[in-house]
Design a protein around this motif. Structure first.
Motif, PDB file in Angstrom:
ATOM      1  N   LEU A  51       0.839  -1.199   0.000  1.00 39.63           N
ATOM      2  CA  LEU A  51       0.000   0.000   0.000  1.00 39.63           C
ATOM      3  C   LEU A  51       0.871   1.245   0.000  1.00 39.63           C
ATOM      4  N   VAL A  52       0.643   2.147  -0.954  1.00 37.75           N
ATOM      5  CA  VAL A  52       1.379   3.404  -0.992  1.00 37.75           C
ATOM      6  C   VAL A  52       0.405   4.562  -0.816  1.00 37.75           C
ATOM      7  N   PHE A  53       0.768   5.480   0.085  1.00 35.14           N
ATOM      8  CA  PHE A  53       0.044   6.729   0.241  1.00 35.14           C
ATOM      9  C   PHE A  53       0.730   7.784  -0.622  1.00 35.14           C
ATOM     10  N   ILE A  54      -0.024   8.407  -1.508  1.00 36.68           N
ATOM     11  CA  ILE A  54       0.479   9.502  -2.333  1.00 36.68           C
ATOM     12  C   ILE A  54      -0.196  10.768  -1.814  1.00 36.68           C
ATOM     13  N   MET A  55       0.550  11.614  -1.105  1.00 37.32           N
ATOM     14  CA  MET A  55      -0.065  12.683  -0.335  1.00 37.32           C
ATOM     15  C   MET A  55       0.383  14.070  -0.781  1.00 37.32           C
ATOM     16  N   ASP A  56      -0.595  14.904  -1.066  1.00 32.88           N
ATOM     17  CA  ASP A  56      -0.367  16.322  -1.319  1.00 32.88           C
ATOM     18  C   ASP A  56       0.087  16.959  -0.006  1.00 32.88           C
ATOM     19  N   ALA A  57       1.249  17.607  -0.013  1.00 26.78           N
ATOM     20  CA  ALA A  57       1.783  18.243   1.195  1.00 26.78           C
ATOM     21  C   ALA A  57       1.810  19.757   1.063  1.00 26.78           C
ATOM     22  N   THR A  58       0.907  20.318   0.243  1.00 25.73           N
ATOM     23  CA  THR A  58       0.854  21.770   0.093  1.00 25.73           C
ATOM     24  C   THR A  58      -0.034  22.383   1.175  1.00 25.73           C
ATOM     25  N   GLY A  59      -0.204  23.702   1.104  1.00 25.29           N
ATOM     26  CA  GLY A  59      -0.671  24.467   2.245  1.00 25.29           C
ATOM     27  C   GLY A  59      -2.022  24.137   2.829  1.00 25.29           C
ATOM     28  N   SER A  60      -2.930  23.539   2.096  1.00 25.32           N
ATOM     29  CA  SER A  60      -4.281  23.306   2.618  1.00 25.32           C
ATOM     30  C   SER A  60      -4.478  21.900   3.173  1.00 25.32           C
ATOM     31  N   MET A  61      -3.430  21.101   3.245  1.00 22.92           N
ATOM     32  CA  MET A  61      -3.581  19.687   3.571  1.00 22.92           C
ATOM     33  C   MET A  61      -3.195  19.340   5.011  1.00 22.92           C
ATOM     34  N   GLY A  62      -3.056  20.331   5.878  1.00 26.40           N
ATOM     35  CA  GLY A  62      -2.588  20.080   7.242  1.00 26.40           C
ATOM     36  C   GLY A  62      -3.434  19.095   8.017  1.00 26.40           C
ATOM     37  N   SER A  63      -4.767  19.201   7.922  1.00 24.86           N
ATOM     38  CA  SER A  63      -5.633  18.318   8.710  1.00 24.86           C
ATOM     39  C   SER A  63      -5.531  16.871   8.251  1.00 24.86           C
ATOM     40  N   TYR A  64      -5.309  16.650   6.955  1.00 26.88           N
ATOM     41  CA  TYR A  64      -5.194  15.282   6.435  1.00 26.88           C
ATOM     42  C   TYR A  64      -3.844  14.672   6.801  1.00 26.88           C
ATOM     43  N   ILE A  65      -2.800  15.469   6.766  1.00 31.71           N
ATOM     44  CA  ILE A  65      -1.481  14.983   7.205  1.00 31.71           C
ATOM     45  C   ILE A  65      -1.536  14.596   8.677  1.00 31.71           C
ATOM     46  N   ALA A  66      -2.153  15.459   9.490  1.00 33.65           N
ATOM     47  CA  ALA A  66      -2.264  15.176  10.915  1.00 33.65           C
ATOM     48  C   ALA A  66      -3.067  13.912  11.177  1.00 33.65           C
ATOM     49  N   SER A  67      -4.167  13.727  10.435  1.00 35.84           N
ATOM     50  CA  SER A  67      -5.008  12.546  10.616  1.00 35.84           C
ATOM     51  C   SER A  67      -4.264  11.271  10.253  1.00 35.84           C
ATOM     52  N   ALA A  68      -3.544  11.295   9.133  1.00 38.17           N
ATOM     53  CA  ALA A  68      -2.786  10.110   8.722  1.00 38.17           C
ATOM     54  C   ALA A  68      -1.726   9.754   9.752  1.00 38.17           C
ATOM     55  N   THR A  69      -1.033  10.752  10.279  1.00 39.96           N
ATOM     56  CA  THR A  69       0.022  10.503  11.260  1.00 39.96           C
ATOM     57  C   THR A  69      -0.560   9.988  12.562  1.00 39.96           C
ATOM     58  N   ARG A  70      -1.650  10.582  13.001  1.00 39.87           N
ATOM     59  CA  ARG A  70      -2.239  10.215  14.289  1.00 39.87           C
ATOM     60  C   ARG A  70      -2.778   8.791  14.278  1.00 39.87           C
TER      61      ARG A  70
END
Length: 533
Positions: A51-70
């Motif tokens: 499984l590979v996560f392909i994640m947009d890390a630009t300015g509006s994606m903070g909540s999704y990055i946090a959710s994936a990490t948590r």
């Protein structure tokens, strides 16, 4: 029927046909840039998933990055349990993060973090290095990220799955203000890459972060066409709190359909090849889909279904554009054929239920960052100005400290000891589907685990146990995301989840659907080397 047709093939002819199909599929995926031959077999006792996560890390994606990490432990533990991935190293995870090409962004284009790993600690550390910032114009380096995912070292024996999490399209699909309007400056094309992914057996499930994505004219239709080419789905989310269950559900449906493809995929590809000699390509696909659906229904075939309610307007123009993206050989061939979609891309039901119709302006061009007023200097200022029209789903906070969510040392996806650790994320409830008392995510004992320590707070010398209003707000948001109402069956067959904004998704087990059969036929054609050149 497909079973009867296969019975007429003698063993030598079947072996020769299998070898020819595999050679053609391998040649097509190599031309498109995807590594590893497509797998058509797997011992049922050795179920594996890459499984590979392909994640947009630009300015509006903070909540999704946090959710994936948590919630990465929750994701991994539930996939292992529900899909019975019992052998060590059965689940491997990779992370591909992307921003944009210079001069739109000068930080990075793509990060791959060393490829696949079985270590929860490693993947969490990789996620913890991400923060949402930058991006330049509206479209991002999606194409470069897809190419990086193709180039990973995929196992031949494993089911393969790519999950793209994004709120912006790639360059070159015809969006206003695109800094690279002809396409990705590296020369790659996302439609060709999608066919290569299909040939390599890598379905793409696209998590569309809404309503931001629908601020673009073509993005939603483009991604619908892109996932169809690979046999995946587009999954619109309006809240990051549903990211964890949607990934678990995508893995479940993917493994369910991959098992079925290994059984009938070669027969389907041969049927399509035989009929294509004398018929129109679209007529062939429709006919094969109907026959295959009838055959699988008669034998009472069941699959897992990930159900996320569509929030899009299904206009005639939109349907036309989706078909164009699915059929075109590349972006250049598709662009002249597209039709303009007038009005809101979001359905009236969605606008009404989410109470955003008064603020949504369907005829206003998307507010690209380059039109926004300059932001004040300082940490997070770029993130604050990115895509101000993102609505409820677009938290702009830059998450800078993930140490509270670190994995237990030595924890891996193949082992069971990690789940007993006090620091490990809880798994979905095993209570019966529909139980009103079931709960998927339990908050940590110490609520301060969700505290975000920004550079500004450190400079003030604030004590670790002291929180201002912004910190309390973040803790409350995390608590809500950590206590979603979920029902999950003991065998992992059903799940129903409500997000913190009232939106829902479900994973159910039942009779195979016509849409799943259509996806099965499409990917069988691609893996059999029958896709567009």
């Amino acid at each position: 029927m497909f079973g009867a047709a296969a019975a007429h093939l003698n063993s030598d002819a079947a072996a020769q046909q299998q070898a020819q199909l595999e050679a053609e599929a391998q040649q097509q995926q190599q031309q498109a840039g995807c590594s590893g031959a497509a797998a058509f077999w797997l011992d049922e006792d050795e179920r594996q998933l890459d499984l590979v996560f392909i994640m947009d890390a630009t300015g509006s994606m903070g909540s999704y990055i946090a959710s994936a990490t948590r919630n990465i432990e929750t994701i991994c533990e539930n996939i292992i349990r529900s899909e019975q991935l019992s052998s060590p190293g059965a689940l491997r995870i990779a992370l591909v993060a992307y921003r944009d090409h210079p001069p739109q962004d000068h930080t990075y284009i793509v990060k791959t973090f060393g490829g696949f790993t079985t270590s929860v600690e490693v993947i969490k550390q990789n996620l913890s290095t991400l923060y949402a910032s930058g991006g330049g114009d509206g479209p991002e380096a999606v194409t470069a990220a897809l190419k990086a995912a193709c180039d990973l070292e995929w196992r031949q024996s494993a089911t393969r799955l790519a999950v793209l999490i994004a709120d912006a399209p790639p360059h070159g699909i015809g969006e206003y203000g695109d800094g690279f309007h002809l396409g990705s400056p590296d020369g790659e094309d996302p439609l060709r890459l999608a066919r290569g992914m299909a040939a390599a057996g890598i379905p793409l499930f696209m998590v569309a972060c809404e309503p931001a994505l629908s601020g673009y004219q073509q993005a939603a239709d483009f991604y619908q066409g892109l996932v169809r080419l690979t046999g995946g789905q587009l999954l619109p989310l309006t809240t990051a709190s549903l990211l964890t269950p949607v990934i678990i559900g995508a893995a479940a449906e993917c493994m369910s359909l991959d098992r079925l493809h290994r059984e009938v995929g070669d027969q389907v590809a041969q049927r399509i090849a035989d009929m294509s000699l004398e018929n129109n390509e679209r007529d062939v696909m429709d006919s094969v889909t109907r026959d295959l659906f009838e055959s699988l229904t008669l034998r009472r075939e069941t699959t897992k279904h990930l159900i996320v309610e569509s929030i899009y307007n299904e206009s005639a123009e939109s349907k036309h554009n989706i078909e164009v993206w699915t059929q075109a050989r590349d972006l250049a061939a598709a662009r002249p054929l597209l039709k303009k979609v007038v009005g809101s891309r979001l359905s009236a039901k969605y606008l009404r239920e989410r109470s955003i119709s008064s603020s949504y302006k369907p005829f206003t061009p998307y507010a690209h960052p380059r039109f926004s007023p300059p932001a004040a200097s300082g940490s997070g200022s770029t993130a604050e100005r990115r895509r101000s029209s993102g609505g409820a789903s677009g938290s702009r906070k830059v998450v800078s400290d993930f140490s509270a969510f670190s994995a237990s040392p030595g924890m891996s996806f193949g082992g069971g000891s990690a789940s007993a650790s006090a620091n490990a994320s809880p798994v979905l409830s095993s209570s019966a589907f529909g139980s009103p008392q079931s709960s998927a995510f339990q908050a940590p004992r110490d609520a301060s685990a969700y505290r975000s320590a920004s550079p500004h707070s450190s400079a003030r010398g604030r004590r670790a146990d002291a929180m201002d209003d912004e910190d309390e707000e973040e803790v409350e948001e995390a608590r809500e995301a950590a206590s979603l109402p979920v029902a999950y069956s003991d065998d992992g067959a059903a799940m129903q989840v409500a997000g913190d904004d009232g939106s829902t998704l479900a994973l159910k087990s039942g009779a195979i659907s016509m849409e799943q059969v259509r996806r099965l036929a499409m990917v069988s054609a691609q893996r059999g080397g029958l896709g567009a050149a």
